[in-house]
Scaffold this active site. Structure first.
Site, PDB file in Angstrom:
ATOM      1  N   PRO A  89      -0.906  -4.266  15.339  1.00  0.00           N
ATOM      2  CA  PRO A  89      -0.666  -4.831  16.672  1.00  0.00           C
ATOM      3  C   PRO A  89       0.741  -4.345  17.190  1.00  0.00           C
ATOM      4  CG  PRO A  89      -1.373  -6.748  15.214  1.00  0.00           C
ATOM      5  CD  PRO A  89      -0.940  -5.483  14.751  1.00  0.00           C
ATOM      6  N   GLU A 116      -1.419 -11.583   6.796  1.00  0.00           N
ATOM      7  CA  GLU A 116      -0.550 -11.911   8.023  1.00  0.00           C
ATOM      8  C   GLU A 116       0.395 -10.522   8.418  1.00  0.00           C
ATOM      9  OE1 GLU A 116      -0.394 -14.494  10.198  1.00  0.00           O
ATOM     10  OE2 GLU A 116      -2.327 -14.791   9.156  1.00  0.00           O
ATOM     11  N   ARG A 154     -15.961  11.924  18.537  1.00  0.00           N
ATOM     12  CA  ARG A 154     -16.816  12.366  19.604  1.00  0.00           C
ATOM     13  C   ARG A 154     -15.847  13.446  20.363  1.00  0.00           C
ATOM     14  NH1 ARG A 154     -15.305  10.733  24.521  1.00  0.00           N
ATOM     15  NH2 ARG A 154     -17.414  10.856  25.578  1.00  0.00           N
ATOM     16  N   ASP A 169     -15.427  17.316  30.759  1.00  0.00           N
ATOM     17  CA  ASP A 169     -14.708  18.277  31.634  1.00  0.00           C
ATOM     18  C   ASP A 169     -13.580  17.781  32.267  1.00  0.00           C
ATOM     19  OD1 ASP A 169     -15.498  17.075  34.173  1.00  0.00           O
ATOM     20  OD2 ASP A 169     -17.174  18.239  34.608  1.00  0.00           O
TER      21      ASP A 169
HETATM   22  C1  JD8 Z   1      -4.203  -4.954  11.658  1.00  0.00           C
HETATM   23  C2  JD8 Z   1      -3.761  -8.062   9.828  1.00  0.00           C
HETATM   24  C3  JD8 Z   1      -3.954  -9.738  11.485  1.00  0.00           C
HETATM   25  C4  JD8 Z   1      -2.111  -9.713  12.868  1.00  0.00           C
HETATM   26  C5  JD8 Z   1      -1.279 -12.291  12.297  1.00  0.00           C
HETATM   27  C6  JD8 Z   1      -3.593 -12.562  11.412  1.00  0.00           C
HETATM   28  C7  JD8 Z   1      -4.648  -3.148  15.772  1.00  0.00           C
HETATM   29  N1  JD8 Z   1      -4.763  -4.253  18.523  1.00  0.00           N
HETATM   30  C8  JD8 Z   1      -4.858  -4.951  17.352  1.00  0.00           C
HETATM   31  N2  JD8 Z   1      -4.902  -6.170  17.224  1.00  0.00           N
HETATM   32  N3  JD8 Z   1      -4.919  -6.910  16.182  1.00  0.00           N
HETATM   33  C9  JD8 Z   1      -4.757  -5.841  15.265  1.00  0.00           C
HETATM   34  C10 JD8 Z   1      -4.392  -6.044  13.821  1.00  0.00           C
HETATM   35  C11 JD8 Z   1      -4.422  -7.112  13.234  1.00  0.00           C
HETATM   36  C12 JD8 Z   1      -3.939  -7.500  11.862  1.00  0.00           C
HETATM   37  C13 JD8 Z   1      -4.143  -5.928  10.984  1.00  0.00           C
HETATM   38  C14 JD8 Z   1      -4.397  -4.662  12.980  1.00  0.00           C
HETATM   39  C15 JD8 Z   1      -3.867  -6.668   9.652  1.00  0.00           C
HETATM   40  N4  JD8 Z   1      -3.978  -8.499  10.962  1.00  0.00           N
HETATM   41  C16 JD8 Z   1      -2.517 -10.303  11.932  1.00  0.00           C
HETATM   42  C17 JD8 Z   1      -0.547 -10.137  13.134  1.00  0.00           C
HETATM   43  C18 JD8 Z   1      -0.465 -11.662  13.404  1.00  0.00           C
HETATM   44  N5  JD8 Z   1      -2.751 -11.623  12.424  1.00  0.00           N
HETATM   45  C19 JD8 Z   1      -4.671  -4.438  15.865  1.00  0.00           C
HETATM   46  N6  JD8 Z   1      -4.659  -2.105  15.432  1.00  0.00           N
END
Ligand code: JD8
Length: 243
Positions: A89, A116, A154, A169
């Site tokens: 995130p 986490e 894709r 395009d």
């Molecule tokens: C990887 C663990 C969960 C994230 C606590 C539980 C991307 N756009 C996105 N939203 N969420 C993710 C994502 C979430 C992930 C992991 C990607 C690994 N978590 C965790 C932090 C808060 N939760 C993502 N790309």
């Protein structure tokens, strides 16, 4: 192109990778997707992949060793020639421009985390880049890796049928699409726009362009900054601001 995906849940990713456009592109030899279970590279008897956070606090953190071991073993002497991407995130938000950039590379690796968080040394010393698919919270990086893989595959030449040519395009690029219709011409009394049934292809193309511009202006005006508008189009949208 070669894509390696590192995950603790290969079994949830496999069905989607086997079906869909991703499966077709692999069958056609346009892309080779490798799925790797990070747990297979854990050193201890219990194949531990997570541990408690230093400094305390809730939740578990993904250990660095299984991640480094899996990526280094699979990529071997190609590690330096591979773009290693961490889905989190905190990454830069994935866009079509990033998809085009990744599609031009010979080899990429996608690391899907869980728990986490991921030990910071993976970010600092294993990943080349960090990508987020958007500002919402998921439970892991599996869906983000599938999203990135789908968007990149894709774009491989020959990955789609003829339909691809029209959407890739440069003319329509960066705009939202306008309305689409299929048979029946009248459904519950709702008519398909007459122009689409007129057979006048020049008029139809002009109508579609205007629809796409209007919809983009109304719903995603931010996208228009990246789009080349001809002077007439710019003027028409200018006029809309007051109407
Ligand atoms: C990887 C663990 C969960 C994230 C606590 C539980 C991307 N756009 C996105 N939203 N969420 C993710 C994502 C979430 C992930 C992991 C990607 C690994 N978590 C965790 C932090 C808060 N939760 C993502 N790309």
């Amino acid at each position: 192109m070669k894509i390696d995906i590192f995950t603790l849940f290969p079994e949830v990713m496999l069905p989607y990778l086997s079906a869909s456009i991703l499966g077709k592109a692999q069958e056609a030899g346009l892309v080779d997707i490798g799925l790797h279970n990070i747990r297979d590279y854990a050193a201890d008897r219990h194949s531990t992949t997570d541990d408690e956070p230093f400094g305390g606090g809730g939740g578990m953190v993904m250990k660095p060793e299984p991640l480094f071991e899996s990526v280094e073993t699979v990529l071997g002497d190609e590690l330096d020639d591979t773009r290693v991407l961490l889905l989190t995130p905190q990454g830069r938000v994935f866009t079509q421009a990033i998809a085009w950039e990744l599609a031009s590379l010979r080899r990429i690796a996608l690391i899907s985390g869980r728990y986490e968080g991921i030990d910071e040394r993976v970010r600092e010393h294993l990943a080349d880049d960090e990508i987020s698919i958007g500002d919402y919270v998921l439970t892991g990086g599996e869906l983000p890796a599938l999203v990135v893989a789908d968007a990149v595959v894709r774009l491989q030449p020959g990955a789609l049928g003829d339909e691809a040519a029209s959407t890739q395009d440069s003319h329509s690029e960066g705009l939202l699409e306008g309305p689409h219709y299929t048979r029946p011409a009248v459904f519950r009394g709702w008519q398909v726009p007459e122009i689409l049934r007129s057979g006048d292809h020049a008029k139809i193309a002009a109508w579609r362009r205007r629809q796409a511009l209007r919809r983009t202006f109304e719903r995603r005006p931010d996208l228009l900054e990246q789009v080349d508008l001809d002077p007439e189009e710019a003027e028409e949208l200018e006029g809309r601001q007051d109407s």
